[in-house]
Design a protein around this motif. Structure first.
Motif, mmCIF file in Angstrom:
data_model
loop_
_atom_site.group_PDB
_atom_site.id
_atom_site.type_symbol
_atom_site.label_atom_id
_atom_site.label_comp_id
_atom_site.label_asym_id
_atom_site.label_seq_id
_atom_site.Cartn_x
_atom_site.Cartn_y
_atom_site.Cartn_z
ATOM 1 N N UNK A 1 11.428 36.501 33.294
ATOM 2 C CA UNK A 1 10.924 35.605 33.807
ATOM 3 C C UNK A 1 10.855 34.028 32.465
ATOM 4 N N UNK A 2 11.564 33.444 33.763
ATOM 5 C CA UNK A 2 10.990 32.172 32.483
ATOM 6 C C UNK A 2 10.675 31.391 32.990
ATOM 7 N N UNK A 3 9.654 31.618 33.711
ATOM 8 C CA UNK A 3 8.073 31.041 34.396
ATOM 9 C C UNK A 3 6.805 31.798 35.028
ATOM 10 N N UNK A 4 5.715 32.451 34.421
ATOM 11 C CA UNK A 4 4.895 33.316 34.937
ATOM 12 C C UNK A 4 3.208 32.095 35.325
ATOM 13 N N UNK A 5 3.275 32.401 35.707
ATOM 14 C CA UNK A 5 1.795 32.065 37.055
ATOM 15 C C UNK A 5 0.936 32.681 36.600
ATOM 16 N N UNK A 6 -0.201 33.000 36.439
ATOM 17 C CA UNK A 6 -1.112 33.791 36.824
ATOM 18 C C UNK A 6 -2.301 33.548 36.751
ATOM 19 N N UNK A 7 -2.572 34.201 38.288
ATOM 20 C CA UNK A 7 -3.502 33.488 39.113
ATOM 21 C C UNK A 7 -4.494 34.464 39.106
ATOM 22 N N UNK A 8 -4.538 35.771 38.779
ATOM 23 C CA UNK A 8 -5.450 36.518 38.819
ATOM 24 C C UNK A 8 -7.015 36.819 38.289
ATOM 25 N N UNK A 9 -6.911 36.535 37.103
ATOM 26 C CA UNK A 9 -8.889 36.233 35.951
ATOM 27 C C UNK A 9 -8.535 37.917 35.844
ATOM 28 N N UNK A 10 -7.890 38.993 36.404
ATOM 29 C CA UNK A 10 -9.102 40.167 35.524
ATOM 30 C C UNK A 10 -8.426 40.314 33.934
ATOM 31 N N UNK A 11 -9.144 41.165 33.497
ATOM 32 C CA UNK A 11 -9.438 41.229 31.847
ATOM 33 C C UNK A 11 -7.862 41.351 31.527
ATOM 34 N N UNK A 12 -7.276 41.790 31.821
ATOM 35 C CA UNK A 12 -5.593 42.579 31.019
ATOM 36 C C UNK A 12 -4.725 41.042 31.449
ATOM 37 N N UNK A 13 -4.543 39.699 32.743
ATOM 38 C CA UNK A 13 -3.594 39.517 33.036
ATOM 39 C C UNK A 13 -3.174 38.172 32.307
ATOM 40 N N UNK A 14 -4.024 38.161 31.630
ATOM 41 C CA UNK A 14 -3.507 36.815 30.086
ATOM 42 C C UNK A 14 -2.504 37.903 29.594
ATOM 43 N N UNK A 15 -2.927 38.559 28.931
ATOM 44 C CA UNK A 15 -2.146 39.167 28.401
ATOM 45 C C UNK A 15 -0.924 40.093 29.101
ATOM 46 N N UNK A 16 -0.672 40.493 29.887
ATOM 47 C CA UNK A 16 0.069 41.557 30.948
ATOM 48 C C UNK A 16 1.118 40.126 30.960
ATOM 49 N N UNK A 17 0.552 38.734 31.402
ATOM 50 C CA UNK A 17 1.243 37.585 31.752
ATOM 51 C C UNK A 17 2.308 37.345 30.818
ATOM 52 N N UNK A 18 1.700 37.182 29.778
ATOM 53 C CA UNK A 18 2.818 37.096 28.322
ATOM 54 C C UNK A 18 4.437 37.611 27.947
ATOM 55 N N UNK A 19 4.013 38.765 28.647
ATOM 56 C CA UNK A 19 4.418 40.670 28.026
ATOM 57 C C UNK A 19 5.515 39.808 29.576
ATOM 58 N N UNK A 20 5.593 39.543 30.255
ATOM 59 C CA UNK A 20 6.465 39.345 31.301
ATOM 60 C C UNK A 20 7.605 37.776 31.166
#
Length: 337
Positions: free
Chosen positions: A227-246
């Motif tokens: 993905x060119x752009x990822x918007x993270x909205x969940x605030x779950x323990x893993x989602x900052x890291x997993x969003x960067x992997x996307x």
């Protein structure tokens, strides 16, 4: 004339209080609240889990709201009387370097927000500075407009992400923020708009709002680097890291979720080797509020379908218990004074 409000005296303890209708001071307006949304931060205030620097007990919560101007204070034009409106929550000073640069959510004067350090809108009336108002159309749907506060946060995130037509975009999380993000991002004509959420019902709603694909977080590994752009909205323990992997190499990631201590960190090796741009959003500056209000007025976002429950002030206990309970059938919960 009397006015009621939900007062949280200390974590876990609240009561419905009544007293004289508050009066606006110089530069202020009194708004009759039509609807106020309850979000996780309000639940945290009630449970006592919000950082002590960001709440002041006793407090009347309520930072997501819409209503009608009922009275104006000294120095405020009478033309505002009867106007449907929302208002920014942050009480930015307007004079520090950050405010003068337009970054009102980074005001250097310190944190001060309606519903956390000032009386909020879980009440018949709320008093706010007139300079923070964003008037709405005369026929605006006020219960839907109560969601313009989270919409402003989403607008800040989307604007920071700078979506371009034809890009591949992902939204992580399909709660209120995520579904509003889908609506705004769909208006930017992406080639692909994928939502990641473990709840099948939320994924289906995201598709109705303009997403092209809905997947579970476990399927994210199959889409790594896409993905060119990822918007993270969940605030779950893993989602900052997993969003960067996307994100693809050189891609952009915007974090809007409220993370708790101990959340998984972003791998600095992955960050540097892939030359990612990572931004975070907390609250919304005035420019994002204006953008959200314009989008609402133009029909680019419609928060109404996100509302699943409405309660009177007397049933605050029932209302707040639904928030954060994990039931996928619970969307936005409103109080209707």
């Amino acid at each position: 004339m009397s006015s009621r409000s939900v007062l949280i005296e200390r974590p876990g303890e609240h009561r419905l209080v009544a007293g004289p209708r508050p009066e606006p001071g110089p530069g202020e307006v009194l708004v009759r609240v039509a609807a106020a949304g309850i979000c996780m931060s309000d639940r945290e205030v009630y449970d006592g889990h919000r950082d002590a620097a960001y709440v002041r007990y006793p407090v009347v919560p309520g930072h997501e709201w819409a209503g009608t101007v009922e009275a104006v204070g000294e120095g405020v034009g009478a033309s505002l009387l009867g106007r449907r409106t929302v208002a920014e929550g942050f009480r930015a000073c307007g004079t520090c370097e950050r405010c003068r640069s337009g970054d009102t959510s980074l005001c250097a004067a310190g944190y001060d927000e309606t519903g956390f350090t000032r009386p909020g809108a879980f009440a018949d009336h709320v008093v706010v500075p007139a300079r923070l108002l964003h008037p709405l159309a005369d026929d605006a749907d006020l219960p839907a407009a109560a969601l313009l506060e989270p919409a402003a946060v989403v607008a800040a995130a989307v604007r920071a992400g700078r979506p371009e037509a034809g890009e591949r975009v992902a939204v992580v999380g399909a709660g209120t923020l995520g579904l509003l993000a889908v609506q705004l991002l769909a208006a930017a004509s992406p080639a692909e708009l994928t939502v990641f959420d473990p709840r099948e019902e939320r994924g289906a709603q995201a598709l109705e709002f303009g997403a092209s694909d809905a997947r579970t977080p476990e399927e994210g590994a199959e889409r790594a680097g896409r993905y060119d752009l990822v918007i993270e909205t969940a605030g779950a323990p893993t989602t900052a890291a997993s969003s960067c992997l996307l994100a693809r190499r050189g891609g952009r990631v915007v974090l809007t979720g409220m993370f708790t201590p101990g959340a998984a960190g972003i791998d600095p090796v992955h960050l540097s080797l892939n030359q990612l741009t990572v931004r975070s959003v907390f609250g919304a500056p005035s420019s994002a509020w204006s953008f959200a209000v314009r989008a609402f007025g133009a029909g680019l976002i419609d928060p109404r379908p996100l509302i699943t429950h409405e309660f009177p002030l007397e049933r605050f206990s029932d209302a707040v218990a639904l928030v954060g309970g994990g039931d996928p059938g619970v969307g936005k919960v409103l109080l209707r004074p």
